[in-house]
Design a protein around this motif. Structure first.
Motif, PDB file in Angstrom:
ATOM      1  N   UNK A  90      34.029  34.305  21.976  1.00 15.42           N
ATOM      2  CA  UNK A  90      33.636  34.604  23.346  1.00 15.42           C
ATOM      3  C   UNK A  90      34.614  35.530  24.031  1.00 15.42           C
ATOM      4  N   UNK A  91      35.912  35.329  23.765  1.00 20.54           N
ATOM      5  CA  UNK A  91      36.931  36.197  24.368  1.00 20.54           C
ATOM      6  C   UNK A  91      36.821  37.614  23.821  1.00 20.54           C
ATOM      7  N   UNK A  92      36.512  37.731  22.552  1.00 19.25           N
ATOM      8  CA  UNK A  92      36.400  39.060  21.939  1.00 19.25           C
ATOM      9  C   UNK A  92      35.257  39.862  22.538  1.00 19.25           C
ATOM     10  N   UNK A  93      34.280  39.159  23.089  1.00 21.38           N
ATOM     11  CA  UNK A  93      33.108  39.838  23.647  1.00 21.38           C
ATOM     12  C   UNK A  93      33.328  40.308  25.083  1.00 21.38           C
ATOM     13  N   UNK A  94      34.424  39.913  25.707  1.00 24.55           N
ATOM     14  CA  UNK A  94      34.694  40.309  27.101  1.00 24.55           C
ATOM     15  C   UNK A  94      35.082  41.783  27.154  1.00 24.55           C
ATOM     16  N   UNK A  95      34.337  42.568  27.910  1.00 27.11           N
ATOM     17  CA  UNK A  95      34.596  44.001  28.017  1.00 27.11           C
ATOM     18  C   UNK A  95      35.556  44.326  29.163  1.00 27.11           C
ATOM     19  N   UNK A  96      35.360  43.673  30.301  1.00 33.39           N
ATOM     20  CA  UNK A  96      36.203  43.926  31.470  1.00 33.39           C
ATOM     21  C   UNK A  96      37.473  43.086  31.354  1.00 33.39           C
ATOM     22  N   UNK A  97      38.613  43.744  31.181  1.00 33.08           N
ATOM     23  CA  UNK A  97      39.883  43.041  30.965  1.00 33.08           C
ATOM     24  C   UNK A  97      40.199  42.106  32.123  1.00 33.08           C
ATOM     25  N   UNK A  98      39.803  42.475  33.314  1.00 32.70           N
ATOM     26  CA  UNK A  98      40.088  41.639  34.479  1.00 32.70           C
ATOM     27  C   UNK A  98      39.382  40.285  34.398  1.00 32.70           C
ATOM     28  N   UNK A  99      38.348  40.184  33.596  1.00 36.48           N
ATOM     29  CA  UNK A  99      37.594  38.943  33.475  1.00 36.48           C
ATOM     30  C   UNK A  99      38.159  38.007  32.397  1.00 36.48           C
ATOM     31  N   UNK A 100      39.167  38.464  31.674  1.00 34.02           N
ATOM     32  CA  UNK A 100      39.715  37.645  30.589  1.00 34.02           C
ATOM     33  C   UNK A 100      40.284  36.307  31.063  1.00 34.02           C
ATOM     34  N   UNK A 101      41.110  36.275  32.119  1.00 35.89           N
ATOM     35  CA  UNK A 101      41.639  34.970  32.552  1.00 35.89           C
ATOM     36  C   UNK A 101      40.524  33.979  32.884  1.00 35.89           C
ATOM     37  N   UNK A 102      39.484  34.438  33.586  1.00 35.35           N
ATOM     38  CA  UNK A 102      38.372  33.557  33.921  1.00 35.35           C
ATOM     39  C   UNK A 102      37.636  33.116  32.649  1.00 35.35           C
ATOM     40  N   UNK A 215      47.608  26.855  18.824  1.00 32.92           N
ATOM     41  CA  UNK A 215      46.660  27.899  18.396  1.00 32.92           C
ATOM     42  C   UNK A 215      45.943  28.493  19.612  1.00 32.92           C
ATOM     43  N   UNK A 216      45.586  27.639  20.552  1.00 31.31           N
ATOM     44  CA  UNK A 216      44.933  28.118  21.774  1.00 31.31           C
ATOM     45  C   UNK A 216      45.877  29.051  22.536  1.00 31.31           C
ATOM     46  N   UNK A 217      47.145  28.665  22.635  1.00 25.06           N
ATOM     47  CA  UNK A 217      48.128  29.497  23.341  1.00 25.06           C
ATOM     48  C   UNK A 217      48.288  30.850  22.654  1.00 25.06           C
ATOM     49  N   UNK A 218      48.319  30.860  21.332  1.00 28.20           N
ATOM     50  CA  UNK A 218      48.474  32.112  20.591  1.00 28.20           C
ATOM     51  C   UNK A 218      47.290  33.036  20.822  1.00 28.20           C
ATOM     52  N   UNK A 219      46.074  32.485  20.769  1.00 26.60           N
ATOM     53  CA  UNK A 219      44.894  33.317  20.928  1.00 26.60           C
ATOM     54  C   UNK A 219      44.751  33.803  22.374  1.00 26.60           C
ATOM     55  N   UNK A 220      45.095  32.941  23.323  1.00 22.28           N
ATOM     56  CA  UNK A 220      45.060  33.373  24.719  1.00 22.28           C
ATOM     57  C   UNK A 220      46.099  34.464  24.956  1.00 22.28           C
ATOM     58  N   UNK A 221      47.262  34.335  24.350  1.00 24.38           N
ATOM     59  CA  UNK A 221      48.317  35.348  24.487  1.00 24.38           C
ATOM     60  C   UNK A 221      47.840  36.683  23.934  1.00 24.38           C
ATOM     61  N   UNK A 222      47.195  36.642  22.760  1.00 24.13           N
ATOM     62  CA  UNK A 222      46.716  37.881  22.146  1.00 24.13           C
ATOM     63  C   UNK A 222      45.674  38.560  23.024  1.00 24.13           C
ATOM     64  N   UNK A 223      44.762  37.762  23.598  1.00 22.86           N
ATOM     65  CA  UNK A 223      43.719  38.335  24.447  1.00 22.86           C
ATOM     66  C   UNK A 223      44.302  38.906  25.737  1.00 22.86           C
ATOM     67  N   UNK A 224      45.196  38.157  26.364  1.00 22.72           N
ATOM     68  CA  UNK A 224      45.739  38.576  27.658  1.00 22.72           C
ATOM     69  C   UNK A 224      46.777  39.680  27.524  1.00 22.72           C
ATOM     70  N   UNK A 225      47.202  39.964  26.323  1.00 18.77           N
ATOM     71  CA  UNK A 225      48.124  41.076  26.113  1.00 18.77           C
ATOM     72  C   UNK A 225      47.518  42.402  26.565  1.00 18.77           C
ATOM     73  N   UNK A 226      46.188  42.449  26.637  1.00 19.40           N
ATOM     74  CA  UNK A 226      45.496  43.655  27.095  1.00 19.40           C
ATOM     75  C   UNK A 226      45.785  43.946  28.562  1.00 19.40           C
ATOM     76  N   UNK A 227      46.185  42.921  29.314  1.00 19.51           N
ATOM     77  CA  UNK A 227      46.519  43.120  30.727  1.00 19.51           C
ATOM     78  C   UNK A 227      47.876  43.794  30.916  1.00 19.51           C
TER      79      UNK A 227
END
Length: 234
Positions: A90-102, A215-227
């Motif tokens: 689901x996180x990989x499908x997010x296009x707008x980076x600003x929507x990642x935290x939500x 594992x959740x922290x690692x994946x969230x970190x990887x996704x939010x690194x785009x910010x």
């Protein structure tokens, strides 16, 4: 030499003799049925053979229980791993980076049935400064996040990050997951914190395993690194 020492020596000598001469019971097979021992299931007396059978049954029962526990744990771990995979997709499908935290917060609430989720990120790129997910973070909170070498699980102790949750007064137990660069190396500085809260005081217990939370922290970190990088075109 007192009677206790003599008794101990006799027991040891007898045990050693029987180990070295197993044929003793072949020559005296009648002893297997004539020797009476206390049963492990009550006060009745049973033969040596019956007692051995009881011990074997108890051992088999214990092994069966361990196997069932392993199967149950394996099934639970598989289910959690599937949820993490689905959440990550689901996180990989997010296009707008600003929507990642939500997306991270709502995904955790949905997939893992966590009542409250809060998230804050700092040291973000210019276009993302001033977003709600960057506000209300003190330097002490940043230092605290960096100091955590593994997910914190325990009671609500009134940490500042608790205020990032929608209804902090309802939280009885919580988990704090540090967001870091790379593979969430505990030696690197934190750039965010993920907060999970529950009204159940046992939901996030200090004795619980934290592998999946890591594992959740690692994946969230990887996704939010785009910010933390400028969007293309800037």
């Amino acid at each position: 030499m007192n009677s206790i020492e003599t008794h101990a020596m006799n027991d040891s000598s007898i045990a050693e003799y029987l180990l070295q001469h197993p044929e003793f019971f072949e020559r005296h097979a009648e002893m297997l049925s004539s020797v009476q021992l206390s049963s492990g299931h009550g006060q009745r007396a049973v033969s040596l053979q019956e007692r051995q059978a009881e011990m074997l049954r108890d051992k088999i029962k214990g092994l069966e229980q361990r196997i069932m526990e392993m199967v149950r744990n394996s099934s639970e771990n598989s289910a959690i791993a599937h949820k993490i995979h689905r959440w990550n997709c689901g996180l990989s499908a997010v296009q707008d980076v600003r929507q990642l935290p939500r997306a991270i917060a709502t995904g955790i609430q949905t997939e893992f049935d966590v009542p409250q989720v809060g998230i804050r990120v700092w040291d973000v790129a210019g276009p993302y400064m001033g977003s709600l997910f960057t506000m209300g973070v003190s330097e002490d909170a940043k230092a605290f996040a960096t100091s955590l070498t593994m997910p914190f699980c325990g009671p609500n102790l009134g940490f500042e990050p608790t205020a990032w949750l929608p209804n902090p007064e309802e939280v009885q137990s919580m988990a704090l997951l540090t967001l870091r660069d790379g593979q969430n190396d505990s030696q690197s500085a934190a750039f965010g914190l993920l907060v999970l809260g529950s009204p159940d005081p046992l939901r996030f217990d200090a004795t619980m395993g934290t592998e999946f939370l890591s594992r959740i922290a690692e994946q969230a970190s990887a996704a939010l690194g785009r910010l933390r990088v400028l969007p293309s075109g800037n």
